[in-house]
Write an enzyme that holds these catalytic residues in place. Structure first.
Site, short mmCIF file in Angstrom:
data_model
loop_
_atom_site.label_atom_id
_atom_site.label_comp_id
_atom_site.label_asym_id
_atom_site.label_seq_id
_atom_site.Cartn_x
_atom_site.Cartn_y
_atom_site.Cartn_z
CG ASP A 14 63.48 43.67 95.61
OD1 ASP A 14 62.76 44.64 95.89
OD2 ASP A 14 63.65 43.28 94.43
CB SER A 15 59.08 42.53 95.19
OG SER A 15 59.77 43.40 94.30
CE1 TYR A 46 56.18 41.08 97.00
CE2 TYR A 46 57.16 42.55 98.62
CZ TYR A 46 56.89 41.27 98.18
OH TYR A 46 57.31 40.20 98.93
CB CYS A 77 61.15 45.97 98.11
SG CYS A 77 59.68 46.21 97.11
CG ASN A 78 62.50 52.03 96.12
OD1 ASN A 78 62.84 53.16 96.37
ND2 ASN A 78 63.35 51.13 95.63
CB THR A 79 56.67 48.63 96.56
OG1 THR A 79 56.99 49.10 95.26
CG2 THR A 79 55.17 48.59 96.73
CD GLU A 157 62.44 41.30 86.70
OE1 GLU A 157 62.03 40.23 86.24
OE2 GLU A 157 62.24 41.66 87.88
CB CYS A 189 61.54 51.51 91.30
SG CYS A 189 61.25 49.82 90.77
CG HIS A 191 63.54 46.38 88.60
ND1 HIS A 191 63.03 46.11 89.85
CD2 HIS A 191 63.55 45.20 87.92
CE1 HIS A 191 62.74 44.82 89.92
NE2 HIS A 191 63.05 44.24 88.77
N1 DGL Z 1 61.20 46.07 94.07
C1 DGL Z 1 60.10 46.94 93.67
C2 DGL Z 1 60.36 48.36 94.16
O1 DGL Z 1 61.47 48.77 94.42
C3 DGL Z 1 59.93 46.94 92.16
C4 DGL Z 1 59.31 45.69 91.60
C5 DGL Z 1 57.92 45.42 92.14
O2 DGL Z 1 56.96 46.11 91.75
O3 DGL Z 1 57.82 44.55 92.98
O4 DGL Z 1 59.43 49.11 94.32
#
Ligand code: DGL
Length: 286
Positions: A14-15, A46, A77-79, A157, A189, A191
């Site tokens: 993940d990011s 990300y 990570c979704n992004t 967070e 996402c 989070h």
């Molecule tokens: N992990 C990222 C997501 O799921 C969220 C945090 C980020 O922007 O890196 O998209």
């Protein structure tokens, strides 16, 4: 598939810390499996970065995890799932599972093929239309709305899961979704599951929330069986989140990661190390 290969861990990246929600879902569903988690805490977020940058980071993370010996990679990570899956699949020779396809398919299952589906995600994920494409592939007749909710990441967070400020930000981001009247809302996402209660109260109790991490864990379990990759070794005692069978790596600020893990999961990783992943994407080309 030889026994030794089946006993390799599953890689997750993940990011940053958010992917711990996906780790938890995988850990709960797959007690025989071990995990190696990489949080790219030096370069988070990300969600506001370009395609080229997210692809580069995602490749470095993937190659780092592959170099540790894994049997499957989960892009939590979704992004990164939205932007970089094709490049990752091209670069590494093992199965790669992202969170967008499973989340989109689950939304259609829950909302029905002509259902109304909302997606809340980062700016980059929304702009990529990856969820919209996944949902349309599962049902061309689904009706869709998307919303970017960038401030949800720092709020989760900080652990601001019930503060009035969080409710007023949610109100601003989700008013359009509430007016659309969805059957289901994808938490697109890593989070957002942390803010589940605020999101549910804002959009209304009748909207079904879809946790992409949980949907992904179901598909990973099916894929392990289908590919004959599931570990046959039962752990000697009861598995705990973050126990020493799982190994956590971060690219910066390990101590902060440990504190947030405690907040997200109720436990701190037993094995947590800081690493440098820069340049790992070049390894396969040498
Ligand atoms: N992990 C990222 C997501 O799921 C969220 C945090 C980020 O922007 O890196 O998209």
């Amino acid at each position: 598939m030889n026994q030794e290969h089946k006993e390799l861990p599953i890689g997750i990246f993940d990011s940053g810390v958010g992917g711990l929600t996906v780790y938890r879902a995988l850990h709960d569903r797959l007690p025989n499996e071990r995990f190696i988690y990489l949080g790219d805490t030096a370069r988070v977020p990300y969600g506001t970065k370009s395609l080229a940058t997210v692809e580069r980071y995602a490749l470095e993370n993937s190659q780092f995890l592959t170099s540790r010996g894994i049997k499957m990679l989960v892009v939590a990570c979704n992004t990164a799932s939205a932007l970089a899956l094709p490049k990752i699949r091209e670069a590494i020779g093992i199965d790669v599972v992202g969170v967008i396809g499973p989340g989109g398919r689950r939304a259609v299952e829950v909302a029905g093929s002509k259902g109304r589906i909302a997606v809340a995600a980062t700016e980059a994920t929304v702009l990529s239309n990856a969820y919209a494409d996944a949902i349309r592939r599962a049902s061309p007749d689904a009706e869709l709305i998307q919303a970017e909710c960038p401030l949800f990441v720092p709020l989760a967070e900080e652990g601001w899961t019930s503060e009035p400020e969080t409710f007023s930000i949610a109100e601003k981001y989700l008013a359009g979704i509430r007016a659309f009247g969805p059957d289901a809302l994808v938490l697109g996402c890593t989070h957002y599951p942390i803010l589940r209660d605020v999101i549910q109260q804002t959009v209304g109790a009748n909207v079904k929330l879809i946790d992409s991490g949980e949907a992904t864990a179901v598909e990973v379990a099916e894929l392990l069986e289908a590919k004959n990759l599931a570990s046959a070794t039962e752990p000697s005692g009861k598995r705990r989140l973050c126990d020493d069978l799982d190994h956590f790596f971060v690219t910066d600020a390990a101590e902060r990661f440990g504190r947030i893990a405690e907040r997200f999961l109720g436990s701190t990783p037993s094995k947590l190390e800081a690493v440098e992943v820069f340049g790992y994407d070049k390894l396969s080309k040498q």
